[in-house]
Design a protein around this motif. Structure first.
Motif, PDB file in Angstrom:
ATOM      1  N   THR A 102     -41.562  -0.110  32.008  1.00  0.00           N
ATOM      2  CA  THR A 102     -41.430  -1.092  33.589  1.00  0.00           C
ATOM      3  C   THR A 102     -40.001  -2.603  33.787  1.00  0.00           C
ATOM      4  O   THR A 102     -39.498  -2.091  35.018  1.00  0.00           O
ATOM      5  N   HIS A 103     -38.964  -2.379  32.230  1.00  0.00           N
ATOM      6  CA  HIS A 103     -37.968  -2.863  32.672  1.00  0.00           C
ATOM      7  C   HIS A 103     -37.225  -2.370  31.194  1.00  0.00           C
ATOM      8  O   HIS A 103     -37.629  -2.045  29.984  1.00  0.00           O
ATOM      9  N   LEU A 104     -35.913  -3.281  30.702  1.00  0.00           N
ATOM     10  CA  LEU A 104     -35.021  -2.672  29.964  1.00  0.00           C
ATOM     11  C   LEU A 104     -35.058  -4.075  29.332  1.00  0.00           C
ATOM     12  O   LEU A 104     -35.124  -4.244  27.842  1.00  0.00           O
ATOM     13  N   GLY A 105     -35.026  -4.984  30.356  1.00  0.00           N
ATOM     14  CA  GLY A 105     -34.760  -6.475  28.765  1.00  0.00           C
ATOM     15  C   GLY A 105     -35.189  -8.006  30.276  1.00  0.00           C
ATOM     16  O   GLY A 105     -35.619  -7.448  31.391  1.00  0.00           O
ATOM     17  N   HIS A 106     -34.822  -8.625  29.998  1.00  0.00           N
ATOM     18  CA  HIS A 106     -34.927  -9.889  31.274  1.00  0.00           C
ATOM     19  C   HIS A 106     -33.639 -10.958  30.735  1.00  0.00           C
ATOM     20  O   HIS A 106     -32.943 -11.156  29.472  1.00  0.00           O
ATOM     21  N   LEU A 107     -32.978 -11.462  31.507  1.00  0.00           N
ATOM     22  CA  LEU A 107     -32.262 -12.291  31.962  1.00  0.00           C
ATOM     23  C   LEU A 107     -32.381 -14.368  31.759  1.00  0.00           C
ATOM     24  O   LEU A 107     -33.229 -13.843  33.067  1.00  0.00           O
ATOM     25  N   ILE A 108     -32.239 -14.749  31.432  1.00  0.00           N
ATOM     26  CA  ILE A 108     -33.155 -15.948  30.694  1.00  0.00           C
ATOM     27  C   ILE A 108     -32.391 -16.671  30.183  1.00  0.00           C
ATOM     28  O   ILE A 108     -30.831 -16.467  29.241  1.00  0.00           O
ATOM     29  N   GLU A 109     -32.061 -17.918  31.145  1.00  0.00           N
ATOM     30  CA  GLU A 109     -31.499 -19.349  30.392  1.00  0.00           C
ATOM     31  C   GLU A 109     -31.255 -19.634  29.113  1.00  0.00           C
ATOM     32  O   GLU A 109     -33.062 -19.651  28.644  1.00  0.00           O
ATOM     33  N   ASN A 110     -30.995 -19.695  28.426  1.00  0.00           N
ATOM     34  CA  ASN A 110     -30.625 -20.469  26.961  1.00  0.00           C
ATOM     35  C   ASN A 110     -31.332 -21.930  27.091  1.00  0.00           C
ATOM     36  O   ASN A 110     -32.671 -21.480  26.290  1.00  0.00           O
TER      37      ASN A 110
END
Ligand SMILES: Cc1cc2nc3c(=O)[nH]c(=O)nc-3n(C[C@H](O)[C@H](O)[C@H](O)COP(=O)(O)OP(=O)(O)OC[C@H]3O[C@@H](n4cnc5c(N)ncnc54)[C@H](O)[C@@H]3O)c2cc1C
Length: 385
Positions: A102-110
């Motif tokens: 469904t996805h390769l990864g996520h971008l998330i605030e540290n």
């Protein structure tokens, strides 16, 4: 009796380490310079300019530690495609469909990642203490280790240094590092985009340094601009409107109009500790290795350290076992070194205008894009599998 573990540094890696070992039955204390109120951070609408591309391995660790559900309820952006190119007609595109995901990864605030981990501390009886001064001595004997500050000392079965690239604990132990400072630095720029949610993260290699687009939860995105440090320092003195003009000249592929919200400059260093442990002291995350952030792998490697160290300590009565700590180093050193070397190959391979090299690297990107099973392997590696 429970093992006493002290984790110095409650950043993303230290917090994950503390939780993992508490879940394995240790009595954990985290010593941190800057305390946070996890609930307040999670509820805060203020965006952190520092974001990480979290791969699928890290996601499963964060899930296991109870952090991922909080992040899913907070701000998080899945990415479906990952693109790298030098010239737009020769791109290397990785797509979630190639691995049927469904996805390769996520971008998330540290800061959200850190807070989502801290939010679990009370449930696992993890104590947090603020340390305002530098540690002054580290004392070891056969069955314990003690970290001394001017006014207090902490005795434990195991001390874990997770205090980042400039680790004072590593220095106190006299563990040296090999590495260097790159000529380039990078600027992170938080922008507010007038565009729907984006699912592709891309990086363009330029001789002066790469530029990258990291889509966060709409309407935000992070731009990463690698360049000679002096040039970036001059850009930092620009107003947000002036910086926008510069961005428009260099970032051609932005999906809509935008405003610049924040900017920050980061020096780039490669650094690898000469040993990961010493007696009952062990290093994890950036305290053990810092890597060029080109492919967004630093904290992902740190989370792999966490899983590997916990696995080596799992069956033990004594978590400070020298043999177990050496086994952890054997598991992780090669992998960390391989990733560092790969980043260096990209850094040095693309940071020049030498014509034959330019031809070669564009050829390589084109071939890699059509490489079938090999491409799939690279993608799985980037996802942390
Ligand atoms: C521009 C940039 C982009 C990046 N992008 C990505 C990405 O997309 N994906 C990715 O995986 N990685 C990325 N990284 C790398 C990632 O940010 C680091 O690998 C990660 O922050 C390391 O986490 P850590 O917990 O080991 O160390 P840190 O984040 O440095 O945390 C250390 C903690 O220890 C505390 N501390 C420090 N000294 C002491 C002390 N003496 N006593 C007590 N506490 C102390 C600090 O306050 C902090 O909380 C990027 C890095 C940069 C610079």
């Amino acid at each position: 009796m429970k093992n006493k573990v002290v984790v110095v540094g409650g950043g993303m890696v230290g917090a994950a380490m503390a939780l993992k070992l508490a879940k394995q039955g240790a009595q954990v204390t985290v010593l941190e310079r800057h305390l946070i109120d996890a609930q307040e951070v999670l509820a805060n609408a203020q965006i952190d300019i520092r974001v990480s591309a979290i791969n699928r391995f890290s996601e499963s660790l964060l899930d296991e530690l109870g952090a991922m559900p909080l992040l899913r309820d907070s701000r998080i952006a899945p990415y479906h495609q990952l693109e790298a190119y030098e010239q737009p007609n020769n791109t290397l595109l990785f797509d979630r469909e190639e691995v049927s995901q469904t996805h390769l990864g996520h971008l998330i605030e540290n800061k959200l990642i850190q807070a989502s981990l801290w939010a679990q501390f009370t449930e696992h009886s993890i104590e947090v203490e603020q340390v305002k001064s530098a540690p002054v001595a580290l004392e070891q004997n056969i069955d314990s280790i003690t970290l001394h500050y001017e006014d207090k000392a902490y005795q434990a079965d195991l001390i874990i240094a997770a205090d980042g690239g400039r680790s004072q604990i590593r220095q106190l132990a006299g563990i040296g590092v090999t590495g260097w400072q790159y000529q380039q630095a990078c600027m992170g720029i938080l922008i507010k985009l007038d565009a729907p949610q984006q699912y592709k993260t891309w990086q363009q290699f330029k001789p002066s340094g790469p530029i990258a687009f990291l889509p966060m939860q709409a309407p935000y995105a992070n731009l990463i601009w690698y360049q000679d440090g002096a040039k970036l320092a001059s850009l930092q003195s620009f107003s947000n409107e002036q910086l926008k003009e510069q961005i428009l000249e260099h970032f051609f592929e932005l999906p809509g109009d935008f405003t610049v919200e924040q900017k920050a400059l980061f020096p780039l260093a490669r650094q690898h500790a000469n040993q990961y442990s010493q007696g009952r002291l062990v290093l994890v995350g950036d305290a053990a290795h810092t890597i060029n952030p080109l492919a967004g792998q630093g904290v992902n490697l740190g989370f792999k350290d966490v899983a590997a160290l916990a696995e080596c300590l799992e069956p033990l009565e004594d978590m400070g076992s020298t043999q177990a700590l050496k086994a952890y180093e054997r598991k992780r050193r090669g992998d960390n070194l391989a990733m560092m070397s790969m980043m260096d190959a990209c850094y040095f391979g693309f940071s020049n205008e030498v014509a034959p090299l330019k031809l070669l690297r564009n050829g390589v990107l084109k071939i890699a894009d059509q490489a079938g099973p090999l491409k799939r392997k690279v993608l799985e590696h980037a996802m942390g599998w």
